[in-house]
Write a protein that holds these residues in place. Structure first.
Motif, short mmCIF file in Angstrom:
data_model
loop_
_atom_site.label_atom_id
_atom_site.label_comp_id
_atom_site.label_asym_id
_atom_site.label_seq_id
_atom_site.Cartn_x
_atom_site.Cartn_y
_atom_site.Cartn_z
N ARG A 174 -36.73 113.49 -74.40
CA ARG A 174 -37.03 112.38 -75.31
C ARG A 174 -36.06 111.23 -75.06
N PHE A 210 -37.06 108.16 -76.51
CA PHE A 210 -37.30 107.45 -77.76
C PHE A 210 -37.62 108.46 -78.86
N LYS A 211 -37.52 108.03 -80.09
CA LYS A 211 -37.90 108.91 -81.21
C LYS A 211 -39.41 109.05 -81.31
N ASN A 212 -40.12 108.00 -80.97
CA ASN A 212 -41.57 107.99 -81.05
C ASN A 212 -42.16 108.70 -79.83
N LYS A 213 -42.99 109.72 -80.07
CA LYS A 213 -43.54 110.49 -78.95
C LYS A 213 -44.48 109.67 -78.07
N TYR A 214 -45.14 108.65 -78.65
CA TYR A 214 -46.05 107.83 -77.86
C TYR A 214 -45.27 106.89 -76.93
N LEU A 215 -44.11 106.45 -77.36
CA LEU A 215 -43.26 105.65 -76.47
C LEU A 215 -42.74 106.50 -75.32
N ASN A 216 -42.38 107.74 -75.62
CA ASN A 216 -41.95 108.66 -74.55
C ASN A 216 -43.07 108.90 -73.56
N SER A 269 -45.62 106.96 -72.98
CA SER A 269 -45.85 105.71 -72.25
C SER A 269 -44.81 105.52 -71.15
#
Length: 108
Positions: free
Chosen positions: A82, A84-90, A92
């Motif tokens: 990880r 980023f905290k946001n899984k969608y940013l990870n 991406s």
């Protein structure tokens, strides 16, 4: 994080440092290219990283356009996948890196 996981990450980090030192001292050839005579998606990465360490970013981009992703991927590795905290940013980020490596492989 478990002690076993930390030990594994330390061992892998030391292996990567050893490889980097050897690649800096001894010109190593891509093992994939040596075996199959076909460039892999990572071909040129070692030369690109050495150029970036020497602050020659133009040359680094000419060897491999995704050299900048290596420190970020290492950071992801150290943070259990990880960045980023946001899984969608990870997700991406990983897609961007994958597409970048494929584009580099096709172009070079």
């Amino acid at each position: 994080m478990k002690i076993k996981d930390i030990k594994w990450k330390i061992i892998l980090t030391l292996v990567l440092i050893l490889y980097a030192v050897l690649a800096y001292i001894i010109p190593l050839q891509c093992p994939f290219y040596s075996l199959f005579k076909v460039k892999c998606p990572g071909c040129g990465m070692t030369r690109a990283l050495i150029s970036a360490i020497r602050l020659n970013f133009g040359q680094a981009f000419s060897y491999h356009i995704m050299f900048w992703s290596v420190p970020l991927l290492y950071l992801c590795f150290m943070r259990d996948g990880r960045l980023f905290k946001n899984k969608y940013l990870n997700l991406s980020f990983y897609i961007l890196v994958l597409v970048g490596f494929m584009v580099n492989w096709i172009i070079i």
